[in-house]
Design an enzyme around this catalytic site. Sequence first.
Site, mmCIF file in Angstrom:
data_model
loop_
_atom_site.group_PDB
_atom_site.id
_atom_site.type_symbol
_atom_site.label_atom_id
_atom_site.label_comp_id
_atom_site.label_asym_id
_atom_site.label_seq_id
_atom_site.Cartn_x
_atom_site.Cartn_y
_atom_site.Cartn_z
ATOM 1 N N HIS A 113 -6.683 -10.185 -6.098
ATOM 2 C CA HIS A 113 -4.795 -9.897 -6.492
ATOM 3 C C HIS A 113 -4.792 -11.276 -7.133
ATOM 4 C CE1 HIS A 113 -4.862 -7.575 -2.705
ATOM 5 N NE2 HIS A 113 -4.098 -6.645 -4.154
ATOM 6 N N GLU A 132 -6.161 4.905 0.944
ATOM 7 C CA GLU A 132 -7.314 3.093 0.623
ATOM 8 C C GLU A 132 -8.438 3.331 1.639
ATOM 9 O OE1 GLU A 132 -4.640 -0.255 -0.918
ATOM 10 O OE2 GLU A 132 -3.582 0.700 0.614
ATOM 11 N N ASP A 159 -8.776 -1.003 -2.785
ATOM 12 C CA ASP A 159 -9.527 -0.692 -1.357
ATOM 13 C C ASP A 159 -10.145 0.261 -1.195
ATOM 14 O OD1 ASP A 159 -8.736 -3.361 -0.252
ATOM 15 O OD2 ASP A 159 -6.015 -2.312 -0.672
ATOM 16 N N CYS A 189 -3.596 4.524 -8.095
ATOM 17 C CA CYS A 189 -2.852 3.176 -8.640
ATOM 18 C C CYS A 189 -3.894 2.342 -8.187
ATOM 19 C CB CYS A 189 -1.305 3.575 -7.955
ATOM 20 S SG CYS A 189 -1.954 2.950 -5.842
HETATM 21 C C1 PEP Z 1 -5.254 -0.278 -3.975
HETATM 22 O O1 PEP Z 1 -5.649 -1.096 -3.239
HETATM 23 O O2 PEP Z 1 -5.956 -0.024 -5.306
HETATM 24 C C2 PEP Z 1 -3.970 -1.040 -4.484
HETATM 25 C C3 PEP Z 1 -3.297 -0.568 -5.258
HETATM 26 O O3 PEP Z 1 -2.992 -1.599 -3.849
HETATM 27 P P1 PEP Z 1 -3.057 -3.520 -3.837
HETATM 28 O O4 PEP Z 1 -4.891 -4.209 -5.550
HETATM 29 O O5 PEP Z 1 -2.826 -4.240 -3.942
HETATM 30 O O6 PEP Z 1 -4.228 -4.054 -2.891
HETATM 31 MG MG MG Z 2 -4.377 -1.997 -1.807
#
Ligand code: PEP
Ligand code: MG
Length: 587
Positions: A210, A452, A476, A523
């Site tokens: 992140h 995910e 994920d 996403c």
């Molecule tokens: C993902 O896991 O691809 C996602 C968009 O969520 P995050 O990156 O916030 O875990």
């Molecule tokens: Mg995620």
Amino acid sequence: MTFSIHGLPVSRGIAIGRAVLVASSRVDVVHYFIDADQVTAEIVRVRNGRNAVIEELQRLQAEMPPDAPHELAALLDVHLMLLQDEALVSGVKHWITQRLYNAEWALTTQLEIISRQFDEMEDEYLRERKADLEQVVDRILRHMKGVAASPVAAPPVAARRQPAQDLLLDDKVDVPLVLVAHDLSPADMLHFKRSVFAGFVTDVGGKTSHTAIVARSMDIPAVVGARAASQLVRQDDWVIIDGDAGVVIVDPSPIILAEYGFRQRQGSLERERLSRLRHTPAVTLDGQAIELLANIEQPADAAAAVRAGAAGVGLFRSEFMFMDRSGPLPDEEAQYLAYREAVEGMQGLPVTLRTIDVGADKPLDKSHKDTHLNPALGLRAIRWSLADPAMFRTQLRAVLRAAAHGPVNLLFPMLAHVSEIRQTLAQVELARAELDASGTPYGPVQLGAMIEVPAAALIVRSFLQYFDFLSIGTNDLIQYTLAIDRVDEAVAHLYDPLHPAVLRLVADVIAAGHAQGKSVCVCGETAGDVAMTRLLLGLGLRSFSMHPAQILAVKQEVLRADTRKLAVWAEQVLASDDPAAMLQAAG
Ligand code: PEP
Ligand code: MG
């Protein structure tokens, strides 16, 4: 002497600037920029902390029984001497006045500089005094903690560049600064989000950690997983960050500087060229309209999404509003106002609000270390929300209320079990009932699930019975399919969006969703990776959500694509055991 450090490229472009080191050993120290008019108060804060420690040590000295060991008295002497050392005092003052660091940051920065001097000493006794220095600084920090001002967001570039009377005499303030740290929590990154930094380097982290995601959202060059960068780079060193290659060049020669300066200018020209596509509809050569959406972390990011020509927000990572707070979570009203700001900021375009996804590499409070053995497999995302239904419903009510002000989709992270789906939907019903009971107005929402976890992808048809849309979180999904910690740079080379198993899951989810006439979005970070655009289009994807800064480059790929041809090719890629080679061959 010039040298280079290799890491993982996470945010493209070239940054050239002087290094600002964030002390690594003290992750619980807050780092932020102060306003110029806070300089004196900040110096006083350190002075008071230091004086309190001096008094404490002097008291200890006075109260020491006559038969106390001689070494103890000598140690107290050394600590008192270190506390009054001119290099510490003047250094801290320098970082506060010249760089506008907050007091704790200035103190740890100076500690690091003096520590290095100790490391280089020949005399073993003196070398070992480094530990004493660390102890006294820790004492000062502890004293300051009680009276610490709350962190403020870093001032915008313009504010920081204003001459602050005669405080900013150092011309270094106006050269670009790049941040070098062992690690930065996502919360740290938020503090720096609107700051002056031209680039980032961290020792640890993976491409989809992140911290890397926030760096990418800031659209500044960044390299993570650069191992010992924070040890090798020194405060104020000139550094080039090559965010395309994942290389950090320290103390570059004039020839190297000129070469990278040239590449930097080329990059700006390319961006300028892309900006002309902003108003061009994202339609492929064969007439398929593609939805290009934005990922955001804060309501204020909506403006950048609109500016980039996004068709809406495909992922609002709401947890960033909850992170790094002292005190309770924001209440329903505060959340409602924030969500409403995002909804109104999108000017009628839809906003997909994901419920809180904390845990793993997104701790709620960075001083609270997750001590679970496998945090990524633990109580995170929807599991965390379902474990505290009252808190969850507070968020749901706030989202439902915000939906009265514009189109809102509600998205749930990391669902894996049908029982979780049922519990989640029951909580939504309950939240609606609570709003009805209090006569509070709210709006309609579409409900969506993130895919995910491989388990979710494999039972996607069950998911589709409950939800209006799906959103594939590839970050994920890759992590859990390949058993690769997305944060761990040691296994980053195995983190592969093109692994046939990952592609198979993604393809099946897209096909299953479309077979039932439901929208499927990606996403995760692959949605913003131009090297993946054609393959995803070929797999049938028509909705992509990514950081606003990536939208125009992806749009350029869309405009050149023919989905009929890509569909045939994608079938072959899916059947291959080396999809990466096929992508490379296709150019
Ligand atoms: C993902 O896991 O691809 C996602 C968009 O969520 P995050 O990156 O916030 O875990
Ligand atoms: Mg995620």
